[in-house]
Write a protein that holds these residues in place. Structure first.
Motif, PDB file in Angstrom:
ATOM      1  N   GLN A   1      37.866  -8.611 116.909  1.00 41.35           N
ATOM      2  CA  GLN A   1      37.142  -9.822 117.264  1.00 41.35           C
ATOM      3  C   GLN A   1      37.064  -9.921 118.782  1.00 41.35           C
ATOM      4  N   VAL A   2      35.908 -10.311 119.289  1.00 41.32           N
ATOM      5  CA  VAL A   2      35.700 -10.442 120.733  1.00 41.32           C
ATOM      6  C   VAL A   2      35.180 -11.845 121.018  1.00 41.32           C
ATOM      7  N   ASN A   3      35.772 -12.494 122.017  1.00 41.30           N
ATOM      8  CA  ASN A   3      35.299 -13.808 122.441  1.00 41.30           C
ATOM      9  C   ASN A   3      34.096 -13.657 123.348  1.00 41.30           C
ATOM     10  N   VAL A   4      33.098 -14.504 123.140  1.00 43.12           N
ATOM     11  CA  VAL A   4      31.947 -14.593 124.039  1.00 43.12           C
ATOM     12  C   VAL A   4      32.215 -15.783 124.933  1.00 43.12           C
ATOM     13  N   ARG A   5      32.179 -15.540 126.242  1.00 45.64           N
ATOM     14  CA  ARG A   5      32.528 -16.590 127.210  1.00 45.64           C
ATOM     15  C   ARG A   5      31.311 -16.963 128.053  1.00 45.64           C
ATOM     16  N   PRO A   6      31.327 -18.174 128.632  1.00 42.21           N
ATOM     17  CA  PRO A   6      30.186 -18.619 129.435  1.00 42.21           C
ATOM     18  C   PRO A   6      30.140 -18.023 130.841  1.00 42.21           C
ATOM     19  N   ASN A   7      31.192 -17.301 131.224  1.00 42.54           N
ATOM     20  CA  ASN A   7      31.207 -16.650 132.533  1.00 42.54           C
ATOM     21  C   ASN A   7      32.070 -15.389 132.432  1.00 42.54           C
ATOM     22  N   PRO A   8      32.012 -14.512 133.425  1.00 39.49           N
ATOM     23  CA  PRO A   8      32.796 -13.269 133.362  1.00 39.49           C
ATOM     24  C   PRO A   8      34.264 -13.476 133.751  1.00 39.49           C
TER      25      PRO A   8
ATOM     26  N   ASN B   1      33.916  -8.086 136.681  1.00 42.39           N
ATOM     27  CA  ASN B   1      35.318  -8.389 136.345  1.00 42.39           C
ATOM     28  C   ASN B   1      35.721  -7.865 134.961  1.00 42.39           C
ATOM     29  N   GLY B   2      35.122  -6.769 134.522  1.00 44.63           N
ATOM     30  CA  GLY B   2      35.442  -6.201 133.220  1.00 44.63           C
ATOM     31  C   GLY B   2      34.712  -6.855 132.060  1.00 44.63           C
ATOM     32  N   PHE B   3      33.785  -7.755 132.343  1.00 44.81           N
ATOM     33  CA  PHE B   3      33.009  -8.431 131.310  1.00 44.81           C
ATOM     34  C   PHE B   3      31.555  -7.992 131.395  1.00 44.81           C
ATOM     35  N   ARG B   4      30.958  -7.707 130.245  1.00 43.28           N
ATOM     36  CA  ARG B   4      29.545  -7.314 130.194  1.00 43.28           C
ATOM     37  C   ARG B   4      28.706  -8.532 129.851  1.00 43.28           C
ATOM     38  N   GLN B   5      27.596  -8.670 130.572  1.00 43.33           N
ATOM     39  CA  GLN B   5      26.675  -9.770 130.304  1.00 43.33           C
ATOM     40  C   GLN B   5      25.866  -9.445 129.050  1.00 43.33           C
ATOM     41  N   LEU B   6      25.853 -10.377 128.121  1.00 40.98           N
ATOM     42  CA  LEU B   6      25.079 -10.232 126.895  1.00 40.98           C
ATOM     43  C   LEU B   6      23.726 -10.903 127.062  1.00 40.98           C
ATOM     44  N   ALA B   7      22.794 -10.586 126.189  1.00 38.49           N
ATOM     45  CA  ALA B   7      21.476 -11.212 126.239  1.00 38.49           C
ATOM     46  C   ALA B   7      21.623 -12.710 126.008  1.00 38.49           C
ATOM     47  N   GLY B   8      20.813 -13.479 126.676  1.00 44.59           N
ATOM     48  CA  GLY B   8      20.884 -14.935 126.589  1.00 44.59           C
ATOM     49  C   GLY B   8      21.590 -15.495 127.812  1.00 44.59           C
ATOM     50  N   GLU B   9      21.590 -16.791 127.934  1.00 48.02           N
ATOM     51  CA  GLU B   9      22.198 -17.432 129.097  1.00 48.02           C
ATOM     52  C   GLU B   9      23.700 -17.618 128.915  1.00 48.02           C
TER      53      GLU B   9
ATOM     54  N   ALA C   1      31.103 -10.818 127.394  1.00 48.93           N
ATOM     55  CA  ALA C   1      32.140 -10.321 126.489  1.00 48.93           C
ATOM     56  C   ALA C   1      32.908  -9.208 127.189  1.00 48.93           C
ATOM     57  N   LEU C   2      34.170  -9.045 126.821  1.00 53.28           N
ATOM     58  CA  LEU C   2      35.029  -8.020 127.402  1.00 53.28           C
ATOM     59  C   LEU C   2      34.409  -6.642 127.148  1.00 53.28           C
ATOM     60  N   ASP C   3      34.066  -5.949 128.234  1.00 52.45           N
ATOM     61  CA  ASP C   3      33.356  -4.675 128.130  1.00 52.45           C
ATOM     62  C   ASP C   3      34.168  -3.609 127.404  1.00 52.45           C
ATOM     63  N   SER C   4      35.491  -3.631 127.541  1.00 54.37           N
ATOM     64  CA  SER C   4      36.324  -2.615 126.896  1.00 54.37           C
ATOM     65  C   SER C   4      36.357  -2.777 125.370  1.00 54.37           C
ATOM     66  N   SER C   5      35.846  -3.895 124.860  1.00 54.92           N
ATOM     67  CA  SER C   5      35.790  -4.130 123.420  1.00 54.92           C
ATOM     68  C   SER C   5      34.417  -3.821 122.840  1.00 54.92           C
ATOM     69  N   LEU C   6      33.555  -3.244 123.672  1.00 59.67           N
ATOM     70  CA  LEU C   6      32.189  -2.931 123.268  1.00 59.67           C
ATOM     71  C   LEU C   6      31.913  -1.448 123.527  1.00 59.67           C
ATOM     72  N   ALA C   7      31.020  -0.873 122.739  1.00 56.96           N
ATOM     73  CA  ALA C   7      30.591   0.516 122.948  1.00 56.96           C
ATOM     74  C   ALA C   7      29.070   0.560 122.790  1.00 56.96           C
TER      75      ALA C   7
END
Length: 113
Positions: free
Chosen positions: A57-64, A88-96, A100-106
């Motif tokens: 599970q990955v949290n989506v946050r409003p900022n990095p 800061n290790g967070f990847r920006q997702l589509a939308g405003e 999400a933590l980049d290391s939890s995504l591929a």
């Protein structure tokens, strides 16, 4: 004297008018929900970068960062549209305001991330 309830037979004439509108509307609603990600993967490829969640599970946050509370969560295997921006290790997702933590995504195969 009690009246009998008549049930119409399923014939081509039964699916004219409002009956057709209701059946077609229901089918289109389900297809729209699948396309929007409610039942499907959720990624459209609109950004050219599709990421797959690799953590349970990955949290989506409003900022990095972690100072603000999560606005959503993504489960393992979920595909999401993302940007190529990592801060800061967070990847920006589509939308405003979606990070999400980049290391939890591929990146999905064939994606340009």
């Amino acid at each position: 004297m009690a009246s009998k309830i008549k049930i119409p037979k399923l014939e081509s004439s039964s699916f004219k008018g409002w009956a057709f509108v209701l059946v077609a509307g229901s089918i289109l609603t389900v297809l729209a929900l699948i396309d929007a990600g409610q039942f499907g993967t959720g990624a459209t490829g609109s950004t050219g970068c599709v990421m797959i969640v690799t953590a349970d599970q990955v949290n989506v946050r409003p900022n990095p960062g972690t100072e603000l509370a999560p606005v959503a969560t993504l489960n393992k295997g979920k595909e999401v549209d993302a940007q190529r921006v990592v801060t800061n290790g967070f990847r920006q997702l589509a939308g405003e305001n979606r990070w999400a933590l980049d290391s939890s995504l591929a990146p999905k195969a064939g994606s340009s991330c």
